[in-house]
Design a protein around this motif. Structure first.
Motif, PDB file in Angstrom:
ATOM      1  N   ARG B 214      24.032  25.646 -10.684  1.00 11.62           N
ATOM      2  CA  ARG B 214      23.273  26.321  -9.622  1.00 11.62           C
ATOM      3  C   ARG B 214      22.459  27.473 -10.183  1.00 11.62           C
ATOM      4  O   ARG B 214      21.290  27.642  -9.847  1.00 11.62           O
ATOM      5  CB  ARG B 214      24.236  26.906  -8.590  1.00 11.62           C
ATOM      6  N   ARG B 228      18.680  21.176  -4.201  1.00 10.42           N
ATOM      7  CA  ARG B 228      19.743  20.897  -3.237  1.00 10.42           C
ATOM      8  C   ARG B 228      20.831  20.021  -3.852  1.00 10.42           C
ATOM      9  O   ARG B 228      21.970  20.055  -3.423  1.00 10.42           O
ATOM     10  CB  ARG B 228      19.153  20.238  -1.991  1.00 10.42           C
ATOM     11  N   SER B 229      20.475  19.241  -4.869  1.00  6.81           N
ATOM     12  CA  SER B 229      21.502  18.413  -5.512  1.00  6.81           C
ATOM     13  C   SER B 229      22.529  19.272  -6.235  1.00  6.81           C
ATOM     14  O   SER B 229      23.641  18.836  -6.491  1.00  6.81           O
ATOM     15  CB  SER B 229      20.855  17.442  -6.497  1.00  6.81           C
ATOM     16  N   GLY B 231      23.675  21.988  -4.926  1.00  2.44           N
ATOM     17  CA  GLY B 231      24.503  22.590  -3.891  1.00  2.44           C
ATOM     18  C   GLY B 231      23.891  23.813  -3.241  1.00  2.44           C
ATOM     19  O   GLY B 231      24.507  24.420  -2.378  1.00  2.44           O
ATOM     20  N   SER B 233      21.576  25.455  -0.688  1.00  2.00           N
ATOM     21  CA  SER B 233      20.929  24.983   0.533  1.00  2.00           C
ATOM     22  C   SER B 233      19.637  25.757   0.750  1.00  2.00           C
ATOM     23  O   SER B 233      19.626  26.793   1.414  1.00  2.00           O
ATOM     24  CB  SER B 233      21.873  25.165   1.716  1.00  2.00           C
ATOM     25  N   ASP B 235      15.773  24.901   1.914  1.00  2.00           N
ATOM     26  CA  ASP B 235      14.734  23.975   2.323  1.00  2.00           C
ATOM     27  C   ASP B 235      13.725  24.809   3.081  1.00  2.00           C
ATOM     28  O   ASP B 235      14.080  25.517   4.018  1.00  2.00           O
ATOM     29  CB  ASP B 235      15.334  22.883   3.236  1.00  2.00           C
ATOM     30  N   LEU B 254      23.200  18.007   0.884  1.00  2.00           N
ATOM     31  CA  LEU B 254      23.437  18.752  -0.350  1.00  2.00           C
ATOM     32  C   LEU B 254      24.231  17.907  -1.331  1.00  2.00           C
ATOM     33  O   LEU B 254      25.021  17.058  -0.943  1.00  2.00           O
ATOM     34  CB  LEU B 254      24.227  20.026  -0.057  1.00  2.00           C
ATOM     35  N   VAL B 266      20.900  12.732  -2.980  1.00  2.00           N
ATOM     36  CA  VAL B 266      20.276  13.695  -2.066  1.00  2.00           C
ATOM     37  C   VAL B 266      18.966  13.129  -1.551  1.00  2.00           C
ATOM     38  O   VAL B 266      18.660  13.208  -0.359  1.00  2.00           O
ATOM     39  CB  VAL B 266      20.063  15.042  -2.778  1.00  2.00           C
TER      40      VAL B 266
END
Lengths: 358, 441
Positions: B214, B228-229, B231, B233, B235, B254, B266
């Protein structure tokens, strides 16, 4: 006279092999088209007569023959030219050990429907298939291109990882049918278990069949085992080839599919045997039977053998168009860590069962 | 001149030049690999093979006439590029867009997003050897493009979303075609899930390959499905809602590990969410009371009859202007006269209309935003697609910068493939969805 018969047999076997190869390309095009919601090649025609694109293989062949024969500037010309012929030769020669049928009685002569009944026919085919890898290594090396070099190395690495399993998986078969001659192995499979189940190799050696099938898929070097080609990664060992030389590599692939199918049929699915068909006609397991003339029996056997081959070709094409490609270390993992232990287990298991049955 | 990797490479390693002409380097990008056997020791990614000087060209175009250039950025989802640019200008000008146009924009951008994801995953699957998956997805994309083509009149170079609204109203058959496209896409997604999700070979190739943490993802400036893959969030549609996204009901899928498989999954889930959005938007879109004009007067005839007295009759527009009749303007375009193309009916039949038309397109007279700078981002197929525009009060941007999402994503390729195999470059690069037009601009 014997020489004439031998020559005729060689020519017939080779021609039939090439015809099967040509039409396997057609089968591949059409089957992949059906899988993928397409129509498939259907434009090749003779006087507007298309007939499902059955002329496509000839169109392909003509196209390849008339293409430029290209050798890259820095390639080793001799080895670069030799490689496709090596590949092609070693796979084309295997057809001589494949039994197409039992014997044919013609004008007082007994002709075996096999080019050459080698007493080690099984080993001969495996040896020739392994030698074919030289074509791949040489083409990768002699093209003087880093991508083809990687392809050649991958080919060699793949060979040693599945070839051992391929050989070991067949030891069980040789233990059950005590012969290395393919013709004898097929004859052994003519018997019945409990009087009604055909004694085919797949029933006696299910695990051996599975291992052999996976190793044989790797042998053909197509998706999911097409590491040497890997067209989206390294474009393939034949990147620097064009025209008929490339065509030879392609044909080698297809011929390997046929040979692998022939081996699967011969070793595990009774070869030319039709269930309950003996030399004089059908013997139903529930009693009675139906006598058939000699010619019909031979024809039925030839037909059975070819249908089984086409079935396995179909199966392999189905697998080829369904799965993604392995990574090259994963194939080695599969070969060394899964298939070889399984085939060893198969040998031990077969030995124990045979010991008890004695 | 030797590049960095050529200078640094060890003597006993092999340098492999992947691209710019390589089947897996879609678009054009070059990756130099330093290989030990098949293991990648180092790599050097070289971008810029598709550089067309987009940003500089825009400085010499008026705000209206540079719109077609944005079609060519992410050529897999051109409508979202149109939207990003247009909404930036609207933010600058403070234009209010009619509600129906907003719904049309949502529909179009979600259709584009699905086709973007389909293309990305199709290419990724094909490069892993699953050619059938590729063709299945291309089939679904074909149905989606049919919808887009029918309304916008083009498949790729749409230039459909205009400052103040959209170019034309939806096609009368829109609902039926959309329904078919949604159904077909659902079927294809089901097939693809079946073919790949539990496929051992595909899992081996993608699970735990090229894992992105991340922190690294945020540090590299990743956005979109790739971010988002991992984790996170984020958008843009949820974080800074635009259009009517906040009125619709949808989730942000996610991932957990940030590997290639998560990037695949995702995207797959996002397509389902986009289908949800499309269905809701299609149900809630305000009805247009105005039907299509079946019989109209030819423009030449109207001019002839308008010599003495203005004729108030319907004008038959040429088929390529279908849907942009004057009667439809209140539904699809803002009411501010200065920002939208004057209706063709006016232009064809009245001298004032003709003058308005020329004033709109003439250099120095068109759209002239106030001095200042503005940044606005929409959620593109790859992530945050942002436009930064500096205006000096003239009709051309003083400076225009595009924040291309895949530029930031591709910049981490070197880190992701280090120590892995040559074959791993393929799914990793495929899952990033590199689009040359957007990356190199």
């Amino acid at each position: 006279m014997d020489i004439v018969i031998a020559v005729i047999k060689i020519i017939l076997a080779l021609v039939w092999f090439l015809v099967l190869t040509l039409y396997l390309t057609w089968l591949e095009r059409k089957e992949s088209a059906v899988i993928q919601d397409r129509i498939g090649a259907n434009r090749a025609n003779i006087w507007k007569f298309r007939f499902l694109g059955l002329f496509q293989p000839f169109a392909d062949a003509i196209k390849m023959i008339f293409k430029e024969d290209f050798v890259p500037a820095f390639a080793n010309k001799f080895l670069h030219t030799l490689a496709p012929f090596l590949s092609f030769f070693f796979v084309a020669i295997t057809i001589c050990a494949v039994p197409f049928g039992d014997t044919l009685r013609l004008g007082g002569r007994t002709i075996s429907l096999q080019v050459l009944d080698l007493n080690a026919g099984l080993l001969f085919i495996l040896a020739m298939l392994s030698l074919g890898i030289y074509g791949i290594i040489l083409s990768g090396w002699a093209s003087r291109n880093r991508f083809t070099l990687l392809g050649g190395i991958r080919g060699a690495a793949q060979l040693i990882s599945y070839e051992v399993a391929l050989g070991l998986s067949l030891i069980g078969i040789i233990m059950v049918f005590p012969s290395l001659s393919l013709q004898s192995i097929v004859r052994f499979q003519g018997e019945n278990i409990l009087g009604f189940i055909p004694k085919w190799g797949v029933l006696l050696q299910p695990l051996g069949f599975v291992v052999f099938f996976f190793a044989a898929l790797a042998e053909t070097k197509r998706v999911p085992f097409d590491m040497p080609e890997g067209e989206s990664e390294i474009i393939g060992f034949f990147t620097e080839y064009g025209g008929l030389k490339w065509g030879l590599f392609m044909m080698t692939d297809f011929m390997e599919i046929i040979i692998v199918s022939a081996l699967l049929t011969t070793l595990f699915f009774g070869g030319w045997q039709v269930p309950w068909l003996a030399a004089d006609g059908f013997h139903w397991p529930w009693g009675g039977g139906r006598a058939l003339p000699h010619g019909v029996v031979v024809l039925l056997q030839l037909l059975a053998f070819n249908i089984k081959i086409v079935f396995f070709c179909w199966l392999q094409i189905l697998i080829r168009w369904t799965y993604p490609r392995f990574r090259y270390d994963q194939v080695m993992d599969l070969g060394w860590k899964v298939l070889i232990p399984l085939s060893l287990l198969n040998i031990v298991g077969t030995g124990i069962v045979m010991g008890f049955l004695k | 001149m030797p590049t960095r990797i050529q200078k640094q490479a060890r003597q006993d390693t092999m340098l492999l030049n992947m691209g710019p002409s390589h089947p897996a380097m879609h678009g054009t990008i070059r990756v130099m690999l330093e290989l030990d056997g098949e293991r990648i020791l180092n790599s050097e990614v070289e971008v810029g093979y598709l550089h067309r000087g987009f940003e500089k060209t825009c400085e010499h175009r008026t705000y209206f006439s540079l719109l077609p250039y944005t079609d060519r950025l992410n050529y897999v989802s051109p409508l979202i590029n149109n939207l990003g640019y247009v909404m930036t200008i609207e933010k600058m000008l403070g234009v209010e867009v009619p509600e129906r146009a907003q719904y049309i924009r949502v529909l179009m951008s979600e259709l584009s997003r699905i086709s973007d994801h389909l293309t990305c995953l199709a290419a990724m699957a094909m490069e892993c050897g699953a050619f059938t998956v590729f063709l299945y997805k291309m089939k679904a994309r074909e149905f989606l493009w049919d919808v887009i083509e029918q309304t916008t009149g083009a498949r790729m170079t749409t230039s459909y979303i205009r400052i103040g609204g959209v170019r034309a109203d939806l096609h009368p058959d829109f609902d039926a075609v959309l329904k078919k496209a949604v159904e077909e896409t659902r079927l294809v997604l089901k097939d693809v899930h079946g073919l790949l999700d539990k496929n051992k070979i595909f899992l081996n190739r993608t699970r735990d390959v090229a894992v992105m943490s991340r922190e690294d993802a945020v540090a590299f400036g990743w956005t979109g499905p790739c971010l988002r893959s991992t984790g996170v969030s984020y958008d843009v549609r949820k974080a800074q809602p635009y259009l009517v996204y906040d009125r619709l009901n949808w989730d942000v899928p996610l991932g957990e590990r940030g590997d290639n498989f998560d990037r695949y999954l995702v995207r797959m889930k996002e397509m389902e969410q986009s289908l949800r959005i499309i269905e809701q938007a299609a149900a809630r879109i305000p009805e247009s009371s105005r039907g299509f004009i079946a019989e109209g007067m030819a423009p030449a005839q109207a001019i002839k009859e308008s010599r003495r007295q203005r004729v108030r009759k319907d004008i038959a527009l040429s088929p390529n202007l279908e849907g942009s009749e004057e009667a439809r303007y209140p539904d699809i375009l803002a009411s501010d006269k200065g920002f939208v193309v004057p209706p063709k009916e006016e232009t064809y039949t009245s001298i004032e209309g003709l003058i308005n038309h020329f004033k709109f397109f003439m250099r120095g007279h068109g759209i002239r935003p106030p001095k200042g700078d503005v940044y606005f981002a929409v959620e593109g197929g790859n992530g945050e697609l942002g436009f930064y525009i500096v205006s000096d009060g003239t009709d051309r941007p003083y400076r225009l910068h595009l924040r291309a999402p895949c530029f930031h994503i591709v910049s981490s390729l070197e880190q992701l493939i280090r120590g892995r195999y040559v074959a791993d470059v393929i799914p990793t690069f495929g899952s990033m969805n590199m689009i040359g037009g957007e990356l190199d601009r």
